[in-house]
Design a protein around this motif. Structure first.
Motif, mmCIF file in Angstrom:
data_model
loop_
_atom_site.group_PDB
_atom_site.id
_atom_site.type_symbol
_atom_site.label_atom_id
_atom_site.label_comp_id
_atom_site.label_asym_id
_atom_site.label_seq_id
_atom_site.Cartn_x
_atom_site.Cartn_y
_atom_site.Cartn_z
ATOM 1 N N LEU A 160 12.032 -0.099 2.029
ATOM 2 C CA LEU A 160 12.876 -0.273 3.201
ATOM 3 C C LEU A 160 12.018 -0.463 4.458
ATOM 4 O O LEU A 160 10.854 -0.052 4.498
ATOM 5 N N ASP A 161 12.606 -1.068 5.478
ATOM 6 C CA ASP A 161 11.859 -1.361 6.702
ATOM 7 C C ASP A 161 11.266 -0.106 7.330
ATOM 8 O O ASP A 161 10.164 -0.144 7.889
ATOM 9 N N ASP A 162 11.977 1.007 7.259
ATOM 10 C CA ASP A 162 11.471 2.221 7.891
ATOM 11 C C ASP A 162 10.393 2.920 7.058
ATOM 12 O O ASP A 162 9.829 3.932 7.479
ATOM 13 N N GLN A 163 10.111 2.377 5.878
ATOM 14 C CA GLN A 163 9.048 2.940 5.031
ATOM 15 C C GLN A 163 7.713 2.234 5.242
ATOM 16 O O GLN A 163 6.675 2.735 4.796
ATOM 17 N N VAL A 164 7.734 1.065 5.865
ATOM 18 C CA VAL A 164 6.499 0.302 6.089
ATOM 19 C C VAL A 164 6.184 0.279 7.582
ATOM 20 O O VAL A 164 6.942 0.786 8.402
ATOM 21 N N GLY A 165 5.038 -0.291 7.914
ATOM 22 C CA GLY A 165 4.677 -0.406 9.327
ATOM 23 C C GLY A 165 4.037 0.831 9.923
ATOM 24 O O GLY A 165 4.046 1.017 11.150
ATOM 25 N N THR A 166 3.437 1.673 9.077
ATOM 26 C CA THR A 166 2.726 2.851 9.592
ATOM 27 C C THR A 166 1.563 2.406 10.475
ATOM 28 O O THR A 166 0.784 1.526 10.109
ATOM 29 N N LYS A 167 1.441 3.042 11.631
ATOM 30 C CA LYS A 167 0.390 2.687 12.577
ATOM 31 C C LYS A 167 -0.952 3.252 12.084
ATOM 32 O O LYS A 167 -1.094 4.462 11.889
ATOM 33 N N VAL A 168 -1.927 2.355 11.898
ATOM 34 C CA VAL A 168 -3.215 2.725 11.295
ATOM 35 C C VAL A 168 -4.365 2.298 12.199
ATOM 36 O O VAL A 168 -4.385 1.185 12.733
ATOM 37 N N TYR A 184 -10.315 -4.440 -5.347
ATOM 38 C CA TYR A 184 -8.860 -4.256 -5.433
ATOM 39 C C TYR A 184 -8.509 -2.766 -5.432
ATOM 40 O O TYR A 184 -7.409 -2.366 -5.040
ATOM 41 N N THR A 185 -9.459 -1.937 -5.855
ATOM 42 C CA THR A 185 -9.207 -0.500 -5.916
ATOM 43 C C THR A 185 -9.045 0.108 -4.518
ATOM 44 O O THR A 185 -8.393 1.146 -4.369
ATOM 45 N N PHE A 186 -9.619 -0.541 -3.499
ATOM 46 C CA PHE A 186 -9.451 -0.039 -2.138
ATOM 47 C C PHE A 186 -8.076 -0.408 -1.587
ATOM 48 O O PHE A 186 -7.508 0.342 -0.790
ATOM 49 N N THR A 187 -7.535 -1.537 -2.022
ATOM 50 C CA THR A 187 -6.138 -1.844 -1.693
ATOM 51 C C THR A 187 -5.234 -0.803 -2.340
ATOM 52 O O THR A 187 -4.292 -0.299 -1.722
ATOM 53 N N GLN A 188 -5.526 -0.468 -3.596
ATOM 54 C CA GLN A 188 -4.748 0.566 -4.272
ATOM 55 C C GLN A 188 -4.842 1.892 -3.517
ATOM 56 O O GLN A 188 -3.834 2.584 -3.331
ATOM 57 N N TYR A 189 -6.051 2.235 -3.084
ATOM 58 C CA TYR A 189 -6.246 3.517 -2.399
ATOM 59 C C TYR A 189 -5.490 3.572 -1.077
ATOM 60 O O TYR A 189 -4.785 4.544 -0.785
ATOM 61 N N MET A 190 -5.630 2.529 -0.275
ATOM 62 C CA MET A 190 -4.947 2.516 1.014
ATOM 63 C C MET A 190 -3.429 2.508 0.829
ATOM 64 O O MET A 190 -2.704 3.156 1.598
ATOM 65 N N ALA A 191 -2.963 1.791 -0.172
ATOM 66 C CA ALA A 191 -1.524 1.785 -0.462
ATOM 67 C C ALA A 191 -1.061 3.178 -0.890
ATOM 68 O O ALA A 191 0.021 3.639 -0.490
ATOM 69 N N LYS A 192 -1.881 3.858 -1.668
ATOM 70 C CA LYS A 192 -1.526 5.211 -2.114
ATOM 71 C C LYS A 192 -1.501 6.183 -0.940
ATOM 72 O O LYS A 192 -0.662 7.091 -0.885
ATOM 73 N N VAL A 193 -2.412 5.995 0.030
ATOM 74 C CA VAL A 193 -2.412 6.835 1.231
ATOM 75 C C VAL A 193 -1.127 6.626 2.031
ATOM 76 O O VAL A 193 -0.496 7.585 2.493
ATOM 77 N N LEU A 194 -0.730 5.373 2.203
ATOM 78 C CA LEU A 194 0.445 5.068 3.026
ATOM 79 C C LEU A 194 1.759 5.349 2.308
ATOM 80 O O LEU A 194 2.752 5.692 2.947
ATOM 81 N N TYR A 195 1.753 5.197 0.969
ATOM 82 C CA TYR A 195 2.971 5.384 0.183
ATOM 83 C C TYR A 195 2.666 6.295 -1.009
ATOM 84 O O TYR A 195 2.642 5.852 -2.165
ATOM 85 N N PRO A 196 2.382 7.555 -0.745
ATOM 86 C CA PRO A 196 1.865 8.457 -1.786
ATOM 87 C C PRO A 196 2.778 8.629 -2.986
ATOM 88 O O PRO A 196 2.300 8.671 -4.129
ATOM 89 N N GLU A 197 4.053 8.730 -2.779
ATOM 90 C CA GLU A 197 4.973 8.906 -3.909
ATOM 91 C C GLU A 197 5.113 7.617 -4.710
ATOM 92 O O GLU A 197 5.197 7.635 -5.934
ATOM 93 N N THR A 198 5.120 6.509 -4.025
ATOM 94 C CA THR A 198 5.295 5.208 -4.681
ATOM 95 C C THR A 198 4.143 4.908 -5.629
ATOM 96 O O THR A 198 4.348 4.341 -6.705
ATOM 97 N N PHE A 199 2.918 5.282 -5.240
ATOM 98 C CA PHE A 199 1.738 4.940 -6.037
ATOM 99 C C PHE A 199 1.016 6.181 -6.563
ATOM 100 O O PHE A 199 -0.197 6.168 -6.773
ATOM 101 N N LYS A 200 1.756 7.251 -6.812
ATOM 102 C CA LYS A 200 1.136 8.513 -7.216
ATOM 103 C C LYS A 200 0.424 8.431 -8.563
ATOM 104 O O LYS A 200 -0.479 9.229 -8.846
ATOM 105 N N ASP A 201 0.797 7.477 -9.410
ATOM 106 C CA ASP A 201 0.199 7.394 -10.746
ATOM 107 C C ASP A 201 -1.055 6.527 -10.793
ATOM 108 O O ASP A 201 -1.679 6.394 -11.851
ATOM 109 N N ILE A 202 -1.435 5.919 -9.692
ATOM 110 C CA ILE A 202 -2.626 5.073 -9.662
ATOM 111 C C ILE A 202 -3.861 5.925 -9.374
ATOM 112 O O ILE A 202 -3.833 6.814 -8.526
ATOM 113 N N ASP A 203 -4.959 5.623 -10.069
ATOM 114 C CA ASP A 203 -6.229 6.340 -9.888
ATOM 115 C C ASP A 203 -7.284 5.343 -9.407
ATOM 116 O O ASP A 203 -8.044 4.796 -10.207
ATOM 117 N N PRO A 204 -7.356 5.070 -8.097
ATOM 118 C CA PRO A 204 -8.283 4.048 -7.596
ATOM 119 C C PRO A 204 -9.754 4.343 -7.897
ATOM 120 O O PRO A 204 -10.498 3.435 -8.275
#
Length: 374
Positions: free
Chosen positions: A195-203, A326-346
């Motif tokens: 959803l729109d309110d889930q993205v756009g975190t200021k970094v 690509y693992t750093f994209t995974q890591y940053m995505a996991k930081v911003l969306y921890p529940e969404t990507f909780k099963d990824i091990d960058p």
């Protein structure tokens, strides 16, 4: 009758031989859209950029085809990487240098004297050496442009496909591209459904080579960390900067109150060595954690939401620009969306990638960390 049979067999053999020669010829279209023709598999290379990618596609044995590298400043700008690669592959120390590891300077005279079959360069090297490149090509040196800086799936995978063709390792290149595409497609296709309110975190992202007192480079939407942040729908403070990389004003950073901070580290051998951010090959996590904690003590940072909520992270700047990033994209995505990507091990994915494609590389280090809470 016998003579006709012999002639027929001779023509048949010649045709088969000619066919094998023709089959060995191939063309590649490089990152700049330049078509380069090869009559057969090249035997010698100067790798002016992306030696890690070259070897991950070609294997450790491919180093035997390398006659020179860009080594000027390598030890100073990527000390940990230099130590790990030269200890794992001692031949690298003996190879001559044809230019700067961290700039676009190429030694034309040295390149011409070595006369490799192929000169591999990056996009900025191509842009800054147009006249020299014409000289190389007139001398019979094939110049091929690669790009792992833009952090796009297209350029990463095309560059790897090109290396696969040049090194006769197409299957390895295909496997690496499959891993890269599938990993990033999963991240991007998942984020686009949020959803729109889930993205756009200021970094705020900074490569902290200058230490605590001076702010280091941030990156706009077109390059390196900035491109990653755009791809995962973060609101990067430097997204629209007029230059690909530049330091942001400290007042601006504080006024923007980022929700997440990433500090990029390496081992840069300069006068700020004492308090710069340390990450990457050879760096123990305890040292990385200590350095990262010090950045949160910068003037005014105690007021930032990222610091107050302990959303401060360290990443290895030197690990970008290769197929494992690509693992750093995974890591940053996991930081911003921890529940969404909780099963990824960058971190596990990064180590497995090196283990699979360059197992001879012996290393330790720290590549991605969350600041420990006190």
């Amino acid at each position: 009758m016998l003579r006709k049979l012999i002639l027929a067999l001779s023509f048949s053999s010649l045709a088969a031989f000619s066919g094998s020669v023709l089959a060995a010829a191939f063309d590649i279209t490089d990152i700049e859209g330049r078509k380069v023709h090869f009559e057969d598999q090249p035997k010698t290379f100067i790798v002016a950029n992306y030696i890690a990618n070259f070897m991950m596609v070609g294997g450790a044995a491919s180093l035997e085809k390398v006659v020179a590298l860009t080594k000027d400043g390598w030890e100073d700008t990527r000390y940990g990487e230099y130590q790990v690669f030269t200890k794992s592959f001692p031949k690298m120390k003996d190879l001559p240098s044809i230019g700067g590891y961290h700039d676009d300077i190429l030694n034309a005279e040295k390149i011409l004297s070595l006369h490799p079959d192929v000169l591999l360069i990056g996009r900025t090297q191509y842009a800054e050496n147009s006249q020299r490149i014409k000289t190389f090509e007139k001398a019979g040196i094939k110049v091929v442009v690669l790009d792992y800086h833009a952090m796009t799936t297209v350029n990463h995978t095309l560059s790897t496909e090109i290396l696969g063709k040049l090194l006769g390792r197409e299957r390895i290149a295909e496997a690496q591209n499959k891993t890269y595409k599938e990993a990033l497609d999963h991240v991007y296709s998942t984020i686009v459904k949020l959803l729109d309110d889930q993205v756009g975190t200021k970094v705020y992202m900074e490569t902290a080579s200058k230490g605590l007192a001076r702010y280091g480079n941030s990156y706009n939407k077109d390059v390196l960390w900035g491109a990653i942040l755009k791809n995962i729908k973060a609101a990067n403070l430097a997204e629209n900067s007029p230059q690909p990389y530049m330091a942001l004003d400290k007042e601006y950073v504080i006024s923007q109150n980022p929700k997440v901070i990433f500090i990029g580290g390496s081992i840069w051998r300069n006068k700020s060595e004492g308090d710069q951010m340390r990450m990457g090959f050879t760096v123990p996590e305890s040292q990385a954690q200590e350095r990262l904690a010090n950045f949160t003590k910068r003037p005014g940072w105690n007021m930032l939401d990222a610091v107050k909520e302990n959303r401060v992270y360290g990443v290895d700047h030197g690990s970008l620009r290769n197929m494992a990033d690509y693992t750093f994209t995974q890591y940053m995505a996991k930081v911003l969306y921890p529940e969404t990507f909780k099963d990824i091990d960058p971190v596990g994915n990064l180590n497995n990638y090196y283990k699979t494609y360059l197992p001879e590389l012996k290393y330790d280090g720290t590549f991605m960390i969350h600041l420990n809470q006190k």
